[in-house]
Design an enzyme around this catalytic site. Structure first.
Site, short mmCIF file in Angstrom:
data_model
loop_
_atom_site.label_atom_id
_atom_site.label_comp_id
_atom_site.label_asym_id
_atom_site.label_seq_id
_atom_site.Cartn_x
_atom_site.Cartn_y
_atom_site.Cartn_z
N LYS A 160 -20.04 8.24 -5.63
CA LYS A 160 -19.11 7.43 -4.84
C LYS A 160 -19.81 6.08 -4.70
O LYS A 160 -20.47 5.78 -3.71
CB LYS A 160 -18.84 8.11 -3.49
CG LYS A 160 -17.59 7.58 -2.80
CD LYS A 160 -17.17 8.46 -1.65
CE LYS A 160 -16.20 7.75 -0.73
NZ LYS A 160 -14.93 7.36 -1.33
N1 PMP Z 1 -11.24 10.28 -5.49
C1 PMP Z 1 -11.67 9.08 -5.09
C2 PMP Z 1 -11.77 7.97 -6.09
C3 PMP Z 1 -12.01 8.86 -3.75
O1 PMP Z 1 -12.42 7.65 -3.34
C4 PMP Z 1 -11.87 9.91 -2.82
C5 PMP Z 1 -12.20 9.68 -1.37
N2 PMP Z 1 -13.56 9.89 -1.11
C6 PMP Z 1 -11.42 11.16 -3.29
C7 PMP Z 1 -11.11 11.30 -4.63
C8 PMP Z 1 -11.31 12.32 -2.35
O2 PMP Z 1 -12.59 12.73 -1.95
P1 PMP Z 1 -12.85 13.41 -0.54
O3 PMP Z 1 -11.85 14.49 -0.40
O4 PMP Z 1 -14.22 13.96 -0.64
O5 PMP Z 1 -12.70 12.39 0.50
#
Ligand code: PMP
Length: 317
Positions: A160
Site C-alpha cells: 500500500k
Molecule cells: N484496493 C486498494 C487499491 C485499496 O486502496 C484498498 C483500501 N486499502 C483496498 C483494495 C481494500 O483494502 P482493505 O480492505 O484492506 O481496506
C-alpha cells in the site's frame, strides 16, 4: 476535513496545526511512502479499532517491499494508534479513520532513496461513509476505467504505497468527471482488478465471486467478507471476472476499510440486478457492520477497545 487535536509524529503527540514537514521532503518529490487506512468504530464499549494488528502488519510489509526501513518498531506503531486515539478524546460519537504513514523526510534529494531519513506519522479524524450513506444503502454508479491497474511488472501491488495511488487518483478523477461515483480498473489482460480503493465482489446464481489478489491489494475487508460468507454457507469462488460478466451478474459490491461494503448499482450504464442493493449484499453488509461495531461476539478479538485496561498488552487481550 474535520480536524482533531493531535497527530502522532515519530513518538510525539504534535498539535494538528503544527504537524508539518519541509518542502524538500523526499516523499513529496519521488512518491515513496507506505500507509494504511484503518477504522475505529463507536461500539457499546467505546471506540474500538478494527483489525489493528493486520493493518500494522501490512504497513510493515509494504515498507519491506518498497525498501523503506521503518524508524520505529511495529509494536511501537501499534501502541501509538491507541495513544493517539485516547489523546484526541473524540467525543461526538462519530467513527474514526486512522492514517499511519511511513515516509522519507528532508535531507537527501535524488532518486536513490536509501539515505533519506525515515519518519512515521499517524493521524486520526472523524470520517463518515467514504462513498456516502446513500451509497451504502442504494449503491453507486461505477464505470470501467480507461486506466489499467498498476501492472505487476512495473509496481508492487502488494504494497500500500503512496506512488501506487497516482493510478487510482487518475481513474477516480475521470470517473467523477464523467458523472460516476467510482471506477473499476481492469488488469493488463482485461479482467476486473479492483476499484481505486476497493476490492470487487459479484454474485451469480447464489455464488459469491471475487478476483484473486494477483492484481489487487490483499484486502483486509475482502478477507473478512469472504469469511462471513463461508460461515453463512455461501459458496465463494476466487476467479477472474470480465466486465461483461459484471453487466449480467445478479449483484455486485465493493469492499474496503473506507468503503466498507458498498453495493454497485450499475457498471458502464448497465443496471446490475434490479438496480438496488441485492439480498446477499445486504446480508453481508449487515454482518460486516455487526463485526466492526462489536455486536458479533465471534469477532470481538478483531477489535482493539481503546479504553480497555489491557489495551497495551502485546498480542491482544
Ligand atoms: N484496493 C486498494 C487499491 C485499496 O486502496 C484498498 C483500501 N486499502 C483496498 C483494495 C481494500 O483494502 P482493505 O480492505 O484492506 O481496506
Amino acid at each position: 476535513m474535520k480536524e482533531s487535536k493531535y497527530i502522532w509524529m515519530d513518538g510525539e503527540l504534535v498539535k494538528w496545526a503544527d504537524a508539518k514537514v519541509h518542502v524538500l521532503t523526499h516523499t513529496l518529490h519521488y512518491g515513496n511512502a507506505v500507509f494504511e487506512g484503518t477504522r475505529a468504530y463507536q461500539t457499546d464499549n467505546g471506540l474500538a479499532i478494527f483489525k489493528l494488528d493486520e493493518h500494522c502488519k501490512r504497513l510493515y510489509n509494504s515498507a519491506k517491499i518498497t525498501a523503506i526501513k521503518p524508524n520505529i518498531t511495529l509494536e511501537e506503531v501499534r501502541l501509538a494508534h491507541i495513544k493517539l486515539l485516547k489523546a484526541n478524546e473524540f467525543k461526538s460519537g462519530a467513527n474514526i479513520y486512522i492514517r499511519p504513514l511511513i515516509y522519507l523526510g528532508y535531507g537527501q534529494m535524488g532518486v536513490h532513496h536509501i539515505n533519506a531519513p525515515v519518519h512515521t506519522m499517524i493521524a486520526a479524524w472523524e470520517w463518515g461513509a467514504y462513498l456516502g450513506d446513500e451509497g451504502l444503502e442504494n449503491g453507486i454508479k461505477v464505470c470501467t476505467s480507461s486506466i489499467t491497474r498498476n501492472p505487476n511488472r512495473s509496481t508492487f501491488g502488494k504494497a500500500k504505497a503512496a506512488a501506487n495511488y497516482l493510478n487510482s487518483q487518475m481513474a477516480k478523477y475521470e470517473a467523477i468527471e464523467a458523472g460516476f461515483e467510482e471506477a473499476l480498473m481492469l488488469d493488463e489482460n482485461g479482467f476486473a482488478a479492483e476499484g481505486t480503493g476497493e476490492c470487487l465482489f459479484i454474485v451469480r446464481d447464489g455464488v459469491l465471486v471475487s478476483p484473486p489478489n494477483d492484481n489487487s491489494l490483499e484486502s483486509i475487508t475482502q478477507a473478512t467478507v469472504i469469511k462471513l460468507a463461508e460461515e453463512f454457507g455461501i459458496k465463494v469462488e476466487r476467479r477472474n471476472i470480465t466486465r461483461d460478466e459484471i453487466y449480467i451478474c445478479d449483484e455486485a459490491f465493493f469492499t474496503g476499510t473506507a468503503a466498507e461494503v458498498t453495493p454497485i448499482n450499475s457498471l458502464d450504464h448497465r443496471e446490475i440486478g434490479n438496480g438496488a442493493r441485492g439480498e446477499m449484499t445486504k446480508k453481508l453488509q449487515s454482518a460486516y457492520f455487526d463485526v466492526v461495531y462489536g455486536r458479533d461476539k465471534d469477532y470481538k478479538s478483531d477489535l482493539t477497545y481503546i479504553n480497555h485496561k489491557s489495551v497495551y498488552k502485546k498480542g491482544g487481550y
